[in-house]
Design a protein around this motif. Structure first.
Motif, PDB file in Angstrom:
ATOM      1  N   LEU B 109      59.762  30.269  39.678  1.00 50.22           N
ATOM      2  CA  LEU B 109      58.849  29.565  38.771  1.00 50.22           C
ATOM      3  C   LEU B 109      57.428  29.998  39.131  1.00 50.22           C
ATOM      4  O   LEU B 109      56.953  29.738  40.245  1.00 50.22           O
ATOM      5  CB  LEU B 109      58.991  28.042  38.914  1.00 50.22           C
ATOM      6  CG  LEU B 109      57.938  27.199  38.165  1.00 50.22           C
ATOM      7  CD1 LEU B 109      57.994  27.426  36.663  1.00 50.22           C
ATOM      8  CD2 LEU B 109      58.103  25.714  38.483  1.00 50.22           C
ATOM      9  N   ARG B 135      63.826  33.181  31.740  1.00 48.26           N
ATOM     10  CA  ARG B 135      64.725  32.031  31.928  1.00 48.26           C
ATOM     11  C   ARG B 135      65.395  31.596  30.618  1.00 48.26           C
ATOM     12  O   ARG B 135      66.563  31.222  30.596  1.00 48.26           O
ATOM     13  CB  ARG B 135      63.969  30.856  32.538  1.00 48.26           C
ATOM     14  CG  ARG B 135      64.858  29.639  32.784  1.00 48.26           C
ATOM     15  CD  ARG B 135      64.092  28.494  33.389  1.00 48.26           C
ATOM     16  NE  ARG B 135      64.912  27.308  33.498  1.00 48.26           N
ATOM     17  CZ  ARG B 135      65.077  26.431  32.504  1.00 48.26           C
ATOM     18  NH1 ARG B 135      64.459  26.607  31.356  1.00 48.26           N
ATOM     19  NH2 ARG B 135      65.862  25.386  32.660  1.00 48.26           N
ATOM     20  N   GLN B 136      64.657  31.654  29.513  1.00 47.29           N
ATOM     21  CA  GLN B 136      65.237  31.205  28.247  1.00 47.29           C
ATOM     22  C   GLN B 136      66.473  32.033  27.875  1.00 47.29           C
ATOM     23  O   GLN B 136      67.425  31.511  27.303  1.00 47.29           O
ATOM     24  CB  GLN B 136      64.180  31.219  27.130  1.00 47.29           C
ATOM     25  CG  GLN B 136      63.694  32.594  26.662  1.00 47.29           C
ATOM     26  CD  GLN B 136      62.545  33.125  27.492  1.00 47.29           C
ATOM     27  OE1 GLN B 136      62.460  32.906  28.704  1.00 47.29           O
ATOM     28  NE2 GLN B 136      61.647  33.853  26.846  1.00 47.29           N
ATOM     29  N   SER B 153      60.631  31.737  35.133  1.00 47.65           N
ATOM     30  CA  SER B 153      59.936  30.862  34.183  1.00 47.65           C
ATOM     31  C   SER B 153      58.494  30.715  34.665  1.00 47.65           C
ATOM     32  O   SER B 153      58.143  31.204  35.740  1.00 47.65           O
ATOM     33  CB  SER B 153      60.627  29.498  34.102  1.00 47.65           C
ATOM     34  OG  SER B 153      60.712  28.914  35.380  1.00 47.65           O
ATOM     35  N   ALA B 154      57.653  30.075  33.848  1.00 51.93           N
ATOM     36  CA  ALA B 154      56.234  29.980  34.226  1.00 51.93           C
ATOM     37  C   ALA B 154      55.602  28.782  33.557  1.00 51.93           C
ATOM     38  O   ALA B 154      56.007  28.364  32.472  1.00 51.93           O
ATOM     39  CB  ALA B 154      55.495  31.254  33.807  1.00 51.93           C
ATOM     40  N   ILE B 155      54.581  28.249  34.216  1.00 50.22           N
ATOM     41  CA  ILE B 155      53.864  27.120  33.637  1.00 50.22           C
ATOM     42  C   ILE B 155      52.395  27.182  34.071  1.00 50.22           C
ATOM     43  O   ILE B 155      52.093  27.563  35.187  1.00 50.22           O
ATOM     44  CB  ILE B 155      54.494  25.761  34.089  1.00 50.22           C
ATOM     45  CG1 ILE B 155      53.809  24.568  33.432  1.00 50.22           C
ATOM     46  CG2 ILE B 155      54.409  25.603  35.605  1.00 50.22           C
ATOM     47  CD1 ILE B 155      54.287  24.257  32.056  1.00 50.22           C
ATOM     48  N   GLU B 169      52.169  17.247  40.565  1.00 52.06           N
ATOM     49  CA  GLU B 169      53.132  16.314  39.975  1.00 52.06           C
ATOM     50  C   GLU B 169      53.853  16.954  38.786  1.00 52.06           C
ATOM     51  O   GLU B 169      55.063  16.796  38.613  1.00 52.06           O
ATOM     52  CB  GLU B 169      52.411  15.040  39.511  1.00 52.06           C
ATOM     53  CG  GLU B 169      52.382  13.959  40.571  1.00 52.06           C
ATOM     54  CD  GLU B 169      51.793  12.668  40.040  1.00 52.06           C
ATOM     55  OE1 GLU B 169      52.547  11.689  39.929  1.00 52.06           O
ATOM     56  OE2 GLU B 169      50.574  12.642  39.724  1.00 52.06           O
ATOM     57  N   ILE B 170      53.085  17.664  37.974  1.00 51.51           N
ATOM     58  CA  ILE B 170      53.695  18.361  36.830  1.00 51.51           C
ATOM     59  C   ILE B 170      54.721  19.370  37.324  1.00 51.51           C
ATOM     60  O   ILE B 170      55.849  19.438  36.836  1.00 51.51           O
ATOM     61  CB  ILE B 170      52.611  19.042  35.969  1.00 51.51           C
ATOM     62  CG1 ILE B 170      51.713  17.978  35.341  1.00 51.51           C
ATOM     63  CG2 ILE B 170      53.241  19.941  34.908  1.00 51.51           C
ATOM     64  CD1 ILE B 170      50.498  18.530  34.610  1.00 51.51           C
ATOM     65  N   GLN B 172      56.275  19.421  40.166  1.00 49.44           N
ATOM     66  CA  GLN B 172      57.439  18.781  40.775  1.00 49.44           C
ATOM     67  C   GLN B 172      58.414  18.283  39.700  1.00 49.44           C
ATOM     68  O   GLN B 172      59.627  18.428  39.833  1.00 49.44           O
ATOM     69  CB  GLN B 172      56.979  17.625  41.666  1.00 49.44           C
ATOM     70  CG  GLN B 172      58.086  17.173  42.600  1.00 49.44           C
ATOM     71  CD  GLN B 172      57.542  16.519  43.865  1.00 49.44           C
ATOM     72  OE1 GLN B 172      56.324  16.447  44.061  1.00 49.44           O
ATOM     73  NE2 GLN B 172      58.438  16.055  44.710  1.00 49.44           N
ATOM     74  N   GLY B 173      57.888  17.730  38.625  1.00 53.75           N
ATOM     75  CA  GLY B 173      58.741  17.306  37.523  1.00 53.75           C
ATOM     76  C   GLY B 173      59.559  18.467  36.979  1.00 53.75           C
ATOM     77  O   GLY B 173      60.754  18.343  36.696  1.00 53.75           O
ATOM     78  N   ILE B 174      58.910  19.622  36.858  1.00 56.02           N
ATOM     79  CA  ILE B 174      59.601  20.798  36.326  1.00 56.02           C
ATOM     80  C   ILE B 174      60.622  21.329  37.329  1.00 56.02           C
ATOM     81  O   ILE B 174      61.719  21.744  36.959  1.00 56.02           O
ATOM     82  CB  ILE B 174      58.571  21.880  35.935  1.00 56.02           C
ATOM     83  CG1 ILE B 174      57.730  21.371  34.766  1.00 56.02           C
ATOM     84  CG2 ILE B 174      59.255  23.190  35.578  1.00 56.02           C
ATOM     85  CD1 ILE B 174      56.522  22.213  34.460  1.00 56.02           C
ATOM     86  N   ARG B 177      63.783  19.355  37.255  1.00 57.49           N
ATOM     87  CA  ARG B 177      64.640  19.580  36.084  1.00 57.49           C
ATOM     88  C   ARG B 177      65.202  20.995  36.000  1.00 57.49           C
ATOM     89  O   ARG B 177      66.283  21.203  35.468  1.00 57.49           O
ATOM     90  CB  ARG B 177      63.892  19.248  34.790  1.00 57.49           C
ATOM     91  CG  ARG B 177      63.537  17.759  34.687  1.00 57.49           C
ATOM     92  CD  ARG B 177      63.219  17.383  33.265  1.00 57.49           C
ATOM     93  NE  ARG B 177      64.385  17.492  32.421  1.00 57.49           N
ATOM     94  CZ  ARG B 177      65.319  16.558  32.296  1.00 57.49           C
ATOM     95  NH1 ARG B 177      65.225  15.430  32.944  1.00 57.49           N
ATOM     96  NH2 ARG B 177      66.352  16.749  31.521  1.00 57.49           N
ATOM     97  N   THR B 178      64.444  21.997  36.471  1.00 59.70           N
ATOM     98  CA  THR B 178      64.889  23.374  36.234  1.00 59.70           C
ATOM     99  C   THR B 178      65.372  24.084  37.500  1.00 59.70           C
ATOM    100  O   THR B 178      65.890  25.190  37.402  1.00 59.70           O
ATOM    101  CB  THR B 178      63.764  24.215  35.566  1.00 59.70           C
ATOM    102  OG1 THR B 178      62.685  24.353  36.503  1.00 59.70           O
ATOM    103  CG2 THR B 178      63.245  23.548  34.299  1.00 59.70           C
TER     104      THR B 178
END
Lengths: 332, 332, 332, 332
Positions: B109, B135-136, B153-155, B169-170, B172-174, B177-178
């Motif tokens: 990530l 990832r998709q 994947s990337a954010i 926090e964002i 960690q949420g990702i 889930r992923t």
């Protein structure tokens, strides 16, 4: 240690700073330079008239009129203050035009100097984009123009590196063909202090001189060259690293200087004049390259705010039909 | 004069600079800090291993591995050099992953920290936009993926002021889930010197620590917090005014110090340690506000170049199918 | 000629258009779908309640509440009208929240869907950037928050092609960690007509469903998935070429149909139902590729205006302390 | 039903499309219009010479030379193909210059027409930004110019609505002062079909005529006006809604026309000529407003790609020192 004072006098594009440097810490009045200061609502307006050759020499600025708005709180993001500054600027600019004899019917060419790809140099192009342009209606449907709108055109000529042509040559070509009465040139400036960046606006009737502003102009935009009055509006958006350093040394001197043996702390740096010290700093910094021009990291947002203030103020000052209630309709 | 050394140790985000400061001008080796330097084609690669607690304390950096690429000529606009740097970065990053035990099958990530609206802080989001994301396809058509592509994947999580949520926090949420195996976080850094800006790239396996980078992070992105390895890639894009001033004082000292009575020129400024001097400068600058973070005026172009170098290098290092001949196809 | 009606029902994301299509030219009322229309100052507000399963089936829309603002003159650039629309939107949105039982204390997560690099898809990210975000203050200094500010956070999660992660997965991760009470999702929509583009705003309490909006979402943002109420705000910014064509055929029919032998002019195209004709057009257009989504060429400016309207309206509706006089201070 | 054919003949700016419309579906050769077609690697090059007044009248295009590159796959994002197109364009453009008698020593003024704030109209300014500009070196240091570089300057004059001055007036002012030998004008065009958008490049030696391109030019850039040869490079980036509709009707006709009673399906729409049908569509669409110019939603990315192709191709064609191996160094 040779001090090339000439070179460093361009380190500020603000007449106010030149004057302050010339006055020194004692704020000695300078013969031939008249000053009028007003302050209200956190906006300080200084009207400077360099009236004589002696005054001009003393501060290293051309004979002419300079109005400076200083608004230290401008970067705080208060949109009420922004609107107030815009209105004050409009008021001062309108008075400025009248004082130097430019009537309400004079047609205007706004010239937005600078490079739209370099954020701190994009002030001019941004102001052009937000200016209320009317010349096309005067050309195409002169009978249908409502009262209260002056004939205004605008151009952002780009920079030498992108066009291969001096801005002044492009402007001269346009002046030859479209015959405006007056030029208003907008330019990003260099200041001596980071705090002035995007908090100060200077109006001057001396045009744009070679070497001023951020880009390296070799020819200017002046009455001598273009044959019509050239008013310059400038906002400092960068400063030189050397002036920051010099500033700090000055502050140190003041900081420790209150009755203390400053010389002990700062050695010769305490003794020498500001100009000499700047020269010294420059001698040290020079080998690092030419690019030591710096800007605050939030410049993207600051520049949009100040460009909007200048454009709104210009629209209001140039067109009687534009007033504080509808000025927002003309900018983006 | 109280010297709060702790405070100023964050003034650089580069381990190399911390080490140099700790070494002092004599470049004394520091026990527990191993260094390996290679230089070719104008690219200097320094591999630093902070191996012991003592070494960590000495330079004020976490135990871990740091690789730094320094390319002073990078701002010159030579696209051949840019490509060379991208390839060197890819090579070093691939070796780095292997050295710290991250295999070719690990899913990644990429986290692009920073604010896309503030040019010098937009490095992370820019790298994310130019990264090759797969990832998709792993989710939607796992059978049809050609060999040589890793799951990536990337954010770009934005900044606290824009989202109201800590980046960590964002992320960690990702992560919850992923379930990526590894995080690679890209961040714009502060450096001690203007010359390092956009000419230096640091890779480190210590993650992102609170207070590092340009924004004011209160929580970090580390293995302790996220439970998976966090690699940080950083590029200095700003520096503090105080460090510029301090730099110049240091240069003055060296400039006049060759056999001359420096003390005469610089007084106490000559005597005191670098840390003390920085403190002194800071004491003077502090009242001016918090925004004295500066960046070169050409930052718009520099940042695009370096983001492209990092993204191309990452794409090449992460996917075997990407090599110097086709890497351009994946960036904009 | 096989007519795959299912496929084409996604051609509009506006409930109002679905209803109009279902009603046909005679505007027959549809049982289970209640409508309330108000019009003032060039702004038409339609409050649609899809109350029963039968109503839902008839128009192909989920049971729920839909409020639509239509402002045909919005693209004219009148900033007075823009402000009026923003205020109307704020008023309607505030009422909408109350009607569906969301109180003034509920904390909000604004989700700006879409791709900031594709102008017509950048509505969501643009609204996020101009939203007044307060959650960080609630976390860091809860005692110092002035009354009148609600807890609001925001995220622009990007699109699958750029991140490799579904928007809904990113949002769910954030919801898990930050526990907002309500989600407000902003999305760019597809409309059946070019005139609706950037002149219509839809509010709905049904969330975001897979396949709606511009991007190809596979999972939605709904109460079922996220466990909290999801309100969707949408603005059409693109339309399909096939719907333009179909529109024109419809207009032709009306144009020539007044007592004239339309069939002579348009043949079978006159006879068949709108759905069948759309299918026919689609059968012809399909082989040309998937990219026949079009947008007006001035989209850059339109999108900024409408994003500003939505963000200002949201800020005013969500925070009591924000009103028409100070709303401008919170957007860029 | 009055058919104002004159009006609609401007609906395409591509000579190739005009020719195809004039030829009709049978592709009848047109006397006075010579054509040469070459196709390789998915790039179709058509060299059209409108040699006689009769030929000019037949297709509604000025006498002159037109070269068109068609690359249907260009929007697929294949960077290898992009480079191939750039090289083919460079090769064709170089030959084109020689064919019309423009030697390697001629100095060039590149004019980037259009509005940089409207994405589909920003092609010209984007090409200007990526062109290799040398005139300043010829002015400042003529002795130090390496062989292989021609004298090139460039200007993006903006649009009438932003400047109040016709582009052609600005250009003429610059031509008067800088005396280039040749003008190369870059302009975004309107096409008859969505598929041509950003996949087709037209070179023509007839300059820019009033009413062509996206903006509403009232004066042109032609040899008659400026006194020097004017070469136009155009790329379709928008199309009119009416032409899309008309296209679909044509496709319907072909779709159903294979041995079937098309008239039954399409009525009179089947019978009338393409021009009449376009007129009919226009009669219906007109009341909707003037803005029915559409563009694909991904235009932001497409326009960057094609601007880069044109700029790279120009740099290679104009300067012998630029070749496929180093051309990337001159664009951003």
């Amino acid at each position: 240690m040779s001090l090339d004072l000439q070179l460093y006098s361009v380190r500020t594009d603000l007449a106010l700073e030149s004057k302050e440097m010339a006055q020194g810490p004692q704020r000695t009045p300078i013969p031939g330079v008249n000053e009028e200061v007003e302050e209200a609502d956190g906006i300080k307006v200084t009207r400077l008239a360099v009236a004589t050759e002696a005054g001009s020499q003393a501060i290293g600025r051309a004979i002419g009129n300079y109005v400076t708005l200083e608004v230290p709180a401008l970067r705080g993001g208060d949109s009420g203050l922004q609107q107030k500054v815009s209105e004050t600027f409009a008021y001062e600019f309108e008075r400025f035009l009248l004082r130097i004899g430019i009537g309400k019917e004079s047609s205007i060419l706004i010239v937005g100097l600078g490079n739209w790809n370099v954020t701190p140099d994009s002030l001019g192009p941004l102001v052009v984009e937000n200016s209320l342009i009317t010349r096309q209606f005067y050309e195409l449907m002169p009978d249908q123009i409502s009262p209260g709108y002056r004939k205004v055109s605008a151009i952002a000529p780009g920079v030498l590196g992108l066009t291969g042509i001096e801005s002044s040559e492009i402007v001269q070509g346009i002046v030859d063909r479209t015959k405006p009465d007056v030029i208003i040139a907008i330019d990003a400036l260099a200041s001596r202090s980071l705090e002035r960046i995007n908090t100060t606006i200077q109006i001057a009737d001396i045009g744009i001189h070679p070497g001023s502003g951020i880009g390296n102009k070799r020819r200017g935009l002046t009455r001598e060259i273009l044959g019509i009055p050239c008013i310059a509006i400038g906002v400092p958006t960068v400063c030189y690293a050397s002036t920051i350093v010099n500033n700090v040394l000055e502050m140190m001197k003041n900081h420790f200087g209150q009755g203390a043996p400053t010389k002990e702390i700062m050695g010769m740096l305490d003794d020498i004049s500001e100009q000499e010290r700047l020269s010294l700093v420059k001698e040290v910094l020079e080998p690092l390259g030419h690019d030591l021009i710096v800007t605050p990291k939030e410049i993207d947002e600051f520049i949009e705010v100040i460009a909007n203030i200048v454009a709104s103020g210009l629209n209001e000052a140039l067109h009687d039909a534009v007033d504080p209630d509808n000025v927002g309709a003309y900018t983006h």
